[in-house]
Each structure stands twice: as C-alpha cells, then as structure tokens.
Design a protein around this motif. Structure first.
Motif, PDB file in Angstrom:
ATOM      1  N   VAL A   1       9.489 -22.452 -64.653  1.00 43.03           N
ATOM      2  CA  VAL A   1       8.639 -21.477 -62.732  1.00 43.03           C
ATOM      3  C   VAL A   1       8.492 -22.654 -61.696  1.00 43.03           C
ATOM      4  CG1 VAL A   1       7.506 -20.111 -61.486  1.00 43.03           C
ATOM      5  CG2 VAL A   1       9.482 -19.538 -63.580  1.00 43.03           C
ATOM      6  N   ILE A   2       6.913 -23.129 -62.823  1.00 45.08           N
ATOM      7  CA  ILE A   2       5.702 -24.400 -62.081  1.00 45.08           C
ATOM      8  C   ILE A   2       7.164 -25.864 -61.050  1.00 45.08           C
ATOM      9  CG2 ILE A   2       3.976 -25.060 -61.844  1.00 45.08           C
ATOM     10  CD1 ILE A   2       3.760 -21.953 -61.509  1.00 45.08           C
ATOM     11  N   ASN A   3       7.213 -26.257 -62.607  1.00 46.26           N
ATOM     12  CA  ASN A   3       7.512 -27.193 -62.424  1.00 46.26           C
ATOM     13  C   ASN A   3       9.388 -27.607 -62.297  1.00 46.26           C
ATOM     14  OD1 ASN A   3       5.103 -28.284 -63.672  1.00 46.26           O
ATOM     15  ND2 ASN A   3       5.928 -27.911 -65.271  1.00 46.26           N
TER      16      ASN A   3
ATOM     17  N   ALA B   1       7.935 -14.554 -57.672  1.00 46.85           N
ATOM     18  CA  ALA B   1       8.838 -15.940 -58.778  1.00 46.85           C
ATOM     19  C   ALA B   1      10.384 -15.306 -58.407  1.00 46.85           C
ATOM     20  CB  ALA B   1       8.198 -16.284 -60.131  1.00 46.85           C
TER      21      ALA B   1
ATOM     22  N   ASN C   1      10.825 -25.014 -60.247  1.00 49.39           N
ATOM     23  CA  ASN C   1      11.781 -24.673 -59.861  1.00 49.39           C
ATOM     24  C   ASN C   1      13.089 -23.297 -59.663  1.00 49.39           C
ATOM     25  OD1 ASN C   1      11.305 -23.538 -56.753  1.00 49.39           O
ATOM     26  ND2 ASN C   1      13.322 -24.497 -55.924  1.00 49.39           N
TER      27      ASN C   1
ATOM     28  N   TYR D   1       6.605 -19.650 -67.624  1.00 53.79           N
ATOM     29  CA  TYR D   1       6.447 -20.627 -66.867  1.00 53.79           C
ATOM     30  C   TYR D   1       6.221 -21.977 -66.179  1.00 53.79           C
ATOM     31  CZ  TYR D   1       1.812 -19.957 -63.949  1.00 53.79           C
ATOM     32  OH  TYR D   1       1.629 -20.246 -62.760  1.00 53.79           O
ATOM     33  N   ASN D   2       6.487 -23.088 -67.682  1.00 50.76           N
ATOM     34  CA  ASN D   2       6.948 -24.396 -67.096  1.00 50.76           C
ATOM     35  C   ASN D   2       7.756 -24.316 -66.532  1.00 50.76           C
ATOM     36  OD1 ASN D   2       6.212 -27.209 -67.317  1.00 50.76           O
ATOM     37  ND2 ASN D   2       7.677 -26.749 -68.497  1.00 50.76           N
TER      38      ASN D   2
END
Length: 282
Positions: A164-166, A243, A168, A161-162
């Motif tokens: 994906v979020i931070n 995502a 890209n 998740y990190n």
C-alpha cells in the motif's frame, strides 16, 4: 494446505445464517408481497420472534401497548422497520466483535455496517430504487469477509502495508496479492454459501467497484457510495479505511452530486443519536 483452502474451511465453519433471512430476502422487494407474507416467515423462527418482540417493546419504540405477536409488531412499527430489525439482529451475530487485523475495536465494524446500510437505504429511497431492502441488507453484510480474513490480514499486515505504502496498491489489491483473496471476494463466497440471490452476491462481491463496469449497476453504486460517505465521516476507518480507490463516476452515474452528498452527511449526522439508540436495542 494453501491460504485459500484454509479460508474456505473457515467459511464452512461459520455459524449458518438463519433460514428466515434467505426467505425474507426472496420477498421483501416484491411489490406484491403483503405484511402477512413477511410476518408469516418471521414467526416460524422462535428465537428471532422473541428477540424482535423484546426490541419492539423496548423504550426505543415507545409503543403504547406491548406487541404480543409479530403481526402486532409489524402493524405498530411498520413492515420495513420490522425487516430491518431482523437483518440488524443477524448482522450483529456476523460482524460484531473486534477485527484486530483491520485495527477495528469491539463493535466498530457493526456500527459502521449499520450506518452504511441506513445511508444506502436513504439514498436508494431518494433515487426511488425498487430494491431498497436488498440494498440495505447487502450494505449491512458487505464486509462480513473481514471477520474471516481478519487473522490472515493480521499475520500478513506488514507485507500488505508495504504494498500500500510503497507500491501504490489499494488495501484490497494488497490483500489479494498477499493472501490470494480480498475481503469483498470472500464476502461474496459467504453470501453464495448462504444461498443469497445472485444479485445480492454480486453487490457484496463488488461493493468496492473493482471493475469500472460495475458502476453501471445502480444498486452496487449506491452501496459503494454509502461506504465512501461513512469513511468521509470517519466511520470504519481502520487500518484499511483510507487505502481505496475513489470512483467519482459512481456519483455521476446515479445522479448524486457533491452537494447532495453533503446533505446526506448532514441529515445522517442529525440522526446519529437515533442510530446509537437503535444499536443498543438491536
């Protein structure tokens, strides 16, 4: 033992897919294959035969006279529908259950897989593609890698998740980075182990169009598009659902416009009651 070695061990521990499926996939898209060729394969698997007859004789199909043989079932409901039912039965064994790592509750992956497969077959029919049965089955089983990868994603979810979020990353890129393999690659490995054709293995492995060159393959593009349409309708949108990269050129290559997509969604939405009923009997 590395994660990949553990995953390969998990694949080998999977319940083998019935031999009837491999045999069916070898002939269902052959224009010269007869109803007799297809029913002959199915009738030699007693468990699937019994299951299919029970389903064919359910209220869903509303047959006036119960089918007592696979040949009778094929005559009454059609060979295409019979083959789809066999594949639905098998996919239920593979994709039913919950996938907590992907935030998918009990039966969500199977319902999404069935919906995606029905849309893929609908689009393949619109485009008059010769491999519509293989496209249906590939779409039905394309996310089976998630069933094996699930607990690994669950354990590594914070790291994935990190990215994906931070960073890209797409969810699949993050899976690959953290675990060493993504669910599409893993699905391709399973398909190869089950002796699916190279074509089927390729569709399952590349259904997210990780390579832009894949867009040139209409079968893969149709399965990819059906996946996107399901997500547009809110199906299969678990932890990873939004995502992913969207490849507009896939629509352009197969000749499906945004307006066509809306029509496909509208038509499928009207059939949702039918899909729900089919899921219950399948």
């Amino acid at each position: 033992m590395t994660s990949l070695q553990v995953l390969i061990k998990e694949i080998k521990n999977l319940k083998p897919i019935p031999a009837v499926v491999t045999s069916l996939l070898g002939i269902v898209d052959d224009p010269n294959a007869s109803m007799k060729d297809i029913t002959k394969i199915i009738q030699y698997d007693p468990a699937i035969t019994a299951d299919i007859l029970r389903t064919a004789n359910s209220a869903y199909f509303g047959l006036k006279h119960p089918a007592e043989t696979i040949e009778e079932a094929a005559t009454m409901i059609g060979t295409d529908q019979l083959v789809d039912l066999v594949m639905l039965k098998v996919s239920a064994q593979v994709t039913n259950g919950s996938q907590e790592g992907y935030d998918l509750h009990e039966g969500a992956l199977w319902k999404y897989s069935v919906s995606s497969a029905l849309i893929a077959k609908q689009v393949a029919g619109q485009l008059d593609l010769p491999n519509k049965n293989s496209i249906f089955t590939a779409s039905l089983l394309k996310d089976m890698g998630k069933t094996v990868l699930n607990k690994f994603v669950q354990d590594a979810f914070e790291k994935i998740y990190n990215l994906v979020i931070n960073e890209n990353f797409s969810f699949m890129e993050a899976e690959k980075q953290i675990i060493g393999v993504n669910h599409a690659e893993l699905g391709g490995m399973i398909a190869k182990m089950w002796q699916f054709s190279p074509k089927m293995v390729g569709i399952i492995r590349n259904h997210h169009l990780t390579s832009e060159t894949m867009v040139r393959d209409k079968d893969i593009a149709v399965v990819y598009l059906s996946d996107c349409i399901c997500m547009m309708m809110g199906m299969g949108v678990g932890a990873d659902g939004l995502a992913y990269r969207f490849h507009r050129q896939a629509m352009e290559h197969i000749g499906i416009s945004a307006e066509d997509t809306l029509k496909i969604i509208a038509e499928f939405t009207c059939r949702m009651g039918e899909v729900e009923a089919l899921l219950k009997v399948a």
